[in-house]
Design a protein around this motif. Structure first.
Motif, PDB file in Angstrom:
ATOM      1  N   LEU A 164      53.395  55.888  88.151  1.00  0.00           N
ATOM      2  CA  LEU A 164      54.845  56.004  88.084  1.00  0.00           C
ATOM      3  C   LEU A 164      55.492  55.448  89.340  1.00  0.00           C
ATOM      4  O   LEU A 164      55.034  55.704  90.451  1.00  0.00           O
ATOM      5  CB  LEU A 164      55.264  57.466  87.911  1.00  0.00           C
ATOM      6  CG  LEU A 164      54.691  58.240  86.727  1.00  0.00           C
ATOM      7  CD1 LEU A 164      55.223  59.664  86.741  1.00  0.00           C
ATOM      8  CD2 LEU A 164      55.014  57.558  85.414  1.00  0.00           C
ATOM      9  N   TYR A 165      56.553  54.689  89.145  1.00  0.00           N
ATOM     10  CA  TYR A 165      57.432  54.278  90.239  1.00  0.00           C
ATOM     11  C   TYR A 165      58.765  54.998  90.008  1.00  0.00           C
ATOM     12  O   TYR A 165      59.408  54.809  88.971  1.00  0.00           O
ATOM     13  CB  TYR A 165      57.645  52.771  90.241  1.00  0.00           C
ATOM     14  CG  TYR A 165      56.449  51.981  90.693  1.00  0.00           C
ATOM     15  CD1 TYR A 165      56.357  51.534  92.007  1.00  0.00           C
ATOM     16  CD2 TYR A 165      55.413  51.686  89.818  1.00  0.00           C
ATOM     17  CE1 TYR A 165      55.252  50.806  92.437  1.00  0.00           C
ATOM     18  CE2 TYR A 165      54.310  50.958  90.236  1.00  0.00           C
ATOM     19  CZ  TYR A 165      54.241  50.522  91.543  1.00  0.00           C
ATOM     20  OH  TYR A 165      53.141  49.809  91.962  1.00  0.00           O
ATOM     21  N   THR A 166      59.160  55.823  90.954  1.00  0.00           N
ATOM     22  CA  THR A 166      60.360  56.636  90.772  1.00  0.00           C
ATOM     23  C   THR A 166      61.370  56.353  91.873  1.00  0.00           C
ATOM     24  O   THR A 166      61.020  56.025  93.009  1.00  0.00           O
ATOM     25  CB  THR A 166      60.024  58.141  90.768  1.00  0.00           C
ATOM     26  OG1 THR A 166      59.533  58.520  92.062  1.00  0.00           O
ATOM     27  CG2 THR A 166      58.977  58.467  89.716  1.00  0.00           C
TER      28      THR A 166
ATOM     29  N   VAL B 106      62.787  55.804  86.430  1.00  0.00           N
ATOM     30  CA  VAL B 106      61.324  55.858  86.381  1.00  0.00           C
ATOM     31  C   VAL B 106      60.793  54.654  85.615  1.00  0.00           C
ATOM     32  O   VAL B 106      61.237  54.365  84.502  1.00  0.00           O
ATOM     33  CB  VAL B 106      60.826  57.154  85.696  1.00  0.00           C
ATOM     34  CG1 VAL B 106      59.300  57.169  85.662  1.00  0.00           C
ATOM     35  CG2 VAL B 106      61.362  58.385  86.404  1.00  0.00           C
ATOM     36  N   CYS B 107      59.831  53.949  86.227  1.00  0.00           N
ATOM     37  CA  CYS B 107      59.050  52.936  85.519  1.00  0.00           C
ATOM     38  C   CYS B 107      57.620  53.458  85.409  1.00  0.00           C
ATOM     39  O   CYS B 107      57.006  53.804  86.419  1.00  0.00           O
ATOM     40  CB  CYS B 107      59.065  51.609  86.274  1.00  0.00           C
ATOM     41  SG  CYS B 107      60.595  50.656  86.082  1.00  0.00           S
ATOM     42  N   ALA B 108      57.100  53.536  84.195  1.00  0.00           N
ATOM     43  CA  ALA B 108      55.776  54.109  83.949  1.00  0.00           C
ATOM     44  C   ALA B 108      54.825  53.024  83.439  1.00  0.00           C
ATOM     45  O   ALA B 108      55.192  52.211  82.589  1.00  0.00           O
ATOM     46  CB  ALA B 108      55.863  55.247  82.948  1.00  0.00           C
TER      47      ALA B 108
ATOM     48  N   CYS C  26      61.338  47.285  83.028  1.00  0.00           N
ATOM     49  CA  CYS C  26      60.255  47.439  83.992  1.00  0.00           C
ATOM     50  C   CYS C  26      59.199  46.356  83.774  1.00  0.00           C
ATOM     51  O   CYS C  26      58.602  46.281  82.701  1.00  0.00           O
ATOM     52  CB  CYS C  26      59.605  48.816  83.852  1.00  0.00           C
ATOM     53  SG  CYS C  26      60.734  50.193  84.192  1.00  0.00           S
TER      54      CYS C  26
ATOM     55  N   PRO D 199      67.909  59.913  87.925  1.00  0.00           N
ATOM     56  CA  PRO D 199      66.541  59.440  88.176  1.00  0.00           C
ATOM     57  C   PRO D 199      66.237  58.141  87.438  1.00  0.00           C
ATOM     58  O   PRO D 199      66.712  57.911  86.328  1.00  0.00           O
ATOM     59  CB  PRO D 199      65.673  60.597  87.658  1.00  0.00           C
ATOM     60  CG  PRO D 199      66.528  61.283  86.643  1.00  0.00           C
ATOM     61  CD  PRO D 199      67.932  61.163  87.137  1.00  0.00           C
TER      62      PRO D 199
END
Length: 317
Positions: free
Chosen positions: A86-88, A109-111, A29, A107
């Protein structure tokens, strides 16, 4: 901030039966893009059948699907939880009609740490997002100092409802955001003959400011507009929806039909963006008509987007 991890995953099929999937995922990410590499242990899996949101793999190899995409592509959802942004998304295997392999989803997820001045673009149900070409419009209920989303959608009668609208311009020329029309109604869709309460009418005139303390707040940037709307006795203790038309407009093309005007007691109508040109607001008590022919539909000067905010509730206490 960069997040990088490898994980062994066990996935549950989303159809009738369950199947265990042994695979390896690498996720990298970056601030505005990400790369994902999915490696399958099963030789019969076709890597070209993987999708990240609505995106096809950037590249495929034997048992491997790779994606290198921007975070504003592939239908990534952006949301805030506490101090994190968050980008999910979902990585899915769609399978083929003649395959015995079941489709599955995993799923992604980039946090990131939440920027202090960042407002959430997805904050259901009080923050709504709309797309129009390469422009993305947002409208939402905010807290009293506009530093973040409202904690509640319930407002006592006489208090103020902070509303912020904005437009993401991406590669578009700089635009000025205006609220052309806003009315309150008891339903999320306007129906013929439905009761409504006029808030902004006559091409950008905050008519409610003549009878209340409602006002436009000073701009922080041209691409957003802030409104402090004093609650009104329209539909007390029932759900209310605010219907607006947002206009992203040429900042040098203001006239008496493209403006933001509010009424100041003992002073009169004032233009938000330059009080010296408040004469553009003189028509607010009559009918505002353009002296120049402009075509919004052509996209030459601006774009109009309809938006609905709510539901919210106004209470007696």
């Amino acid at each position: 901030m960069m997040a990088f991890f490898r994980q062994r995953v066990l996935l549950l099929a989303i159809l009738v039966a369950a199947v265990w999937v042994d695979a390896d995922m690498k996720l990298d990410c970056r601030p505005d893009h990400m790369t994902l590499v999915w490696t399958e242990s099963r030789t019969q899996v076709d890597p070209s059948l993987f999708r990240l949101g609505n995106c096809f793999p950037t590249s495929v190899a034997a048992r491997e699907a790779a994606f290198s995409v921007a975070l504003n592509d592939c239908n990534f959802k952006r949301m805030v939880t506490g101090d994190h942004l968050l980008y999910t998304n979902d990585l899915t295997f769609i399978s083929s009609p003649d395959s015995h392999l079941l489709p599955f989803s995993h799923p992604v997820v980039c946090a990131y740490e939440r920027p202090k001045d960042w407002y959430p673009l997805v904050y259901d149900p009080v923050f709504n997002t709309y797309g129009q070409g390469d422009l993305v419009f947002h409208i939402g209920l905010m807290n009293v100092d506009f530093s973040g989303p409202a904690a509640s959608t319930t407002f006592p009668l006489g208090s103020f409802i902070p509303i912020m609208a904005s437009v993401e311009q991406n590669r578009h020329q700089p635009l000025l955001l205006l609220l052309e029309e806003c009315v309150a109604a008891p339903t999320p869709e306007m129906q013929p003959g439905s009761p409504f309460y006029p808030i902004i009418t006559n091409k950008g005139c905050l008519m409610d400011s003549k009878i209340s303390g409602s006002k436009f707040e000073p701009r922080q940037k041209s691409s957003e507009i802030r409104l402090s709307l004093q609650t009104f006795k329209f539909s007390v203790d029932v759900e209310v929806y605010i219907h607006c038309e947002l206009v992203a407009w040429d900042p040098f093309g203001l006239d008496n039909t493209k403006k933001a005007c509010h009424y100041i007691k003992d002073h009169g109508w004032e233009l938000l963006d330059d009080p010296e040109y408040s004469n553009l607001c003189d028509c607010c008590d009559s009918s505002c008509k353009s002296r120049r022919m402009r075509s919004i539909a052509s996209g030459k000067h601006g774009v109009v987007q309809k938006a609905v905010l709510g539901p919210l509730t106004i209470t007696e206490t």
